[in-house]
Design a protein around this motif. Structure first.
Motif, short mmCIF file in Angstrom:
data_model
loop_
_atom_site.label_atom_id
_atom_site.label_comp_id
_atom_site.label_asym_id
_atom_site.label_seq_id
_atom_site.Cartn_x
_atom_site.Cartn_y
_atom_site.Cartn_z
N LEU A 1 0.85 -1.19 0.00
CA LEU A 1 0.00 0.00 0.00
C LEU A 1 0.88 1.24 0.00
CD1 LEU A 1 -2.82 1.36 0.32
CD2 LEU A 1 -2.48 1.19 2.80
N LEU A 2 0.61 2.17 -0.91
CA LEU A 2 1.40 3.40 -1.04
C LEU A 2 0.45 4.59 -0.92
CD1 LEU A 2 3.54 2.33 -4.12
CD2 LEU A 2 4.22 2.23 -1.73
N VAL A 3 0.57 5.34 0.18
CA VAL A 3 -0.31 6.49 0.44
C VAL A 3 0.55 7.75 0.55
CG1 VAL A 3 -2.05 7.49 1.95
CG2 VAL A 3 -1.91 5.00 1.69
N ASP A 4 0.20 8.78 -0.22
CA ASP A 4 0.85 10.08 -0.14
C ASP A 4 -0.23 11.13 0.06
OD1 ASP A 4 3.79 9.61 -0.78
OD2 ASP A 4 2.85 8.62 -2.49
N VAL A 5 -0.36 11.61 1.30
CA VAL A 5 -1.35 12.63 1.64
C VAL A 5 -0.67 13.99 1.54
CG1 VAL A 5 -2.94 13.50 3.39
CG2 VAL A 5 -2.56 11.03 3.16
N VAL A 6 -1.13 14.82 0.60
CA VAL A 6 -0.55 16.15 0.38
C VAL A 6 -1.51 17.19 0.96
CG1 VAL A 6 0.34 17.79 -1.30
CG2 VAL A 6 0.60 15.33 -1.69
N PHE A 7 -0.98 18.11 1.75
CA PHE A 7 -1.80 19.14 2.39
C PHE A 7 -1.81 20.41 1.55
CE2 PHE A 7 -0.54 16.22 5.69
CZ PHE A 7 -1.68 16.08 6.45
N GLN A 8 -2.75 21.30 1.86
CA GLN A 8 -2.90 22.53 1.08
C GLN A 8 -1.70 23.46 1.21
OE1 GLN A 8 -6.61 24.28 2.31
NE2 GLN A 8 -7.86 22.60 1.50
N ASP A 9 -0.92 23.31 2.30
CA ASP A 9 0.28 24.14 2.46
C ASP A 9 1.52 23.49 1.85
OD1 ASP A 9 0.67 22.07 4.21
OD2 ASP A 9 0.82 23.29 6.01
N GLY A 10 1.36 22.38 1.13
CA GLY A 10 2.47 21.74 0.44
C GLY A 10 3.16 20.63 1.23
N LYS A 11 2.84 20.49 2.51
CA LYS A 11 3.45 19.43 3.31
C LYS A 11 2.86 18.07 2.92
CE LYS A 11 4.24 22.58 7.19
NZ LYS A 11 3.94 22.89 8.61
#
Length: 338
Positions: free
Chosen positions: A248-258
């Motif tokens: 499983l590969l999860v990349d959660v990107v936030f609105q501030d770029g983190k």
């Protein structure tokens, strides 16, 4: 057939007057509001930081389309009355701007912080081997063209390299000298730069995304494993979840770029095409479809596990802490992994 462009705030769609009705348009009855970096509409409580997200805020009012232009706001200049002060030395003479000059600010001994060189939009381009889905919109501001095929990479892009600038009623771009009053006219300002389209999010050389930690939890049923990653203000367009049979590969990107990354091997195989995920207001929920009927002791493989959770095998409810692993009767032998 005669068509018009709807002038309602937040709409801008073409419409046929013959098919216009009371539920045809979703729009904002009040104008845009930009304050301290936040962008929104005067009629809505939702505020965002990115201009592209602001353009995607759905209308809060339903009604018919309209092609009536909005009234331009009348600019009023108020002049403040300047009053003179009576001179201390001569009561018959008025003295203006007699306020004593402020004391000079103390000289700072701290060394100035070296600023990183700014990367211009013109320097950011798609990698030559980038895989771009059909229908992807160009990332350059003011363009709006969509990717069709490989020829789209060679098309000329007309865009703005700066940021939107709203000040005292005027609207424009920091890279252009042209300023307008109407928001609809601002959207029509043609780009001042020319180059190639950019369909991917490119990071400047040497710049890395800041990786953050997020709390996550999980539970399971007889058929699925549900993982919850607790995160707010997630960028839905950039967050990705990739399902593989044993990974499983999860990349959660936030609105501030983190970014938060959750890459792991799986304790048991899954069915990728039947697995799914959903981005909610406070979390990202991932549903893994089990490929067999085995209960998972952990998400990732662990050779030290000595107990399992079973479901309805002994009694009418699940049994916690079983000393041996139970398997559903209809599981294929080649899908069992200890």
């Amino acid at each position: 057939m005669v068509t018009y462009i709807c002038t309602n705030n937040g709409c801008g769609k073409s419409y046929d007057p013959a098919n216009n009705n009371d539920t045809a348009c979703h729009y904002h009855p009040k104008g845009p509001v930009f304050h301290e970096g936040l962008k929104g509409w005067g009629c809505c409580s939702k505020k965002v930081t990115d201009f592209d997200d602001f353009m995607k805020i759905p209308g809060c009012t339903v009604g018919p389309h309209s092609n009536v232009p909005h009234e331009k706001p009348t600019s009023k200049t108020e002049k403040e009355e300047v009053k003179g002060e009576v001179s201390e030395h001569n009561p018959d003479v008025e003295v203006f701007n007699s306020t004593p000059a402020p004391a000079p600010a103390p000289v700072s001994t701290k060394k100035p912080v070296e600023e990183k060189p700014k990367i211009s939009e013109e320097d950011l381009n798609d990698p030559p081997d980038a895989v771009i889905p059909v229908g992807t919109t160009c990332k350059r501001k003011g363009c709006g063209k969509k990717y069709v095929d490989e020829s789209s990479k060679e098309e000329e892009c007309i865009f703005h390299s700066g940021e939107p600038l709203f000040h005292e009623g005027s609207k424009g771009w920091t890279c252009c000298s042209r300023k307008v009053l109407e928001f609809e006219e601002f959207l029509k300002i043609q780009g001042c730069k020319r180059g190639k389209h950019r369909f991917t999010d490119v990071k400047p050389d040497g710049e890395k995304q800041e990786v953050v930690k997020c709390r996550h939890d999980w539970y399971q049923t007889q058929t699925s494993v549900i993982i919850s990653i607790f995160a707010k203000k997630v960028d839905k367009t950039k967050t990705t979840v990739k399902f593989e049979t044993e990974r499983l590969l999860v990349d959660v990107v936030f609105q501030d770029g983190k970014i938060f990354q959750f890459h792991t091997d799986l304790s048991q195989p899954i069915i990728p095409e039947q697995s799914k995920y959903e981005i909610l207001t406070t979390k990202v929920e991932i549903n893994l479809k089990k490929a067999n009927g085995i209960s998972w002791p952990t998400i990732e493989p662990n050779s030290n596990v000595v107990s399992w959770t079973t479901f309805g095998v002994e009694g009418s409810v699940g049994t916690v802490g079983s000393k041996k692993m139970y398997v559903a009767n209809d599981v294929a032998v080649n899908q069992i992994r200890g």
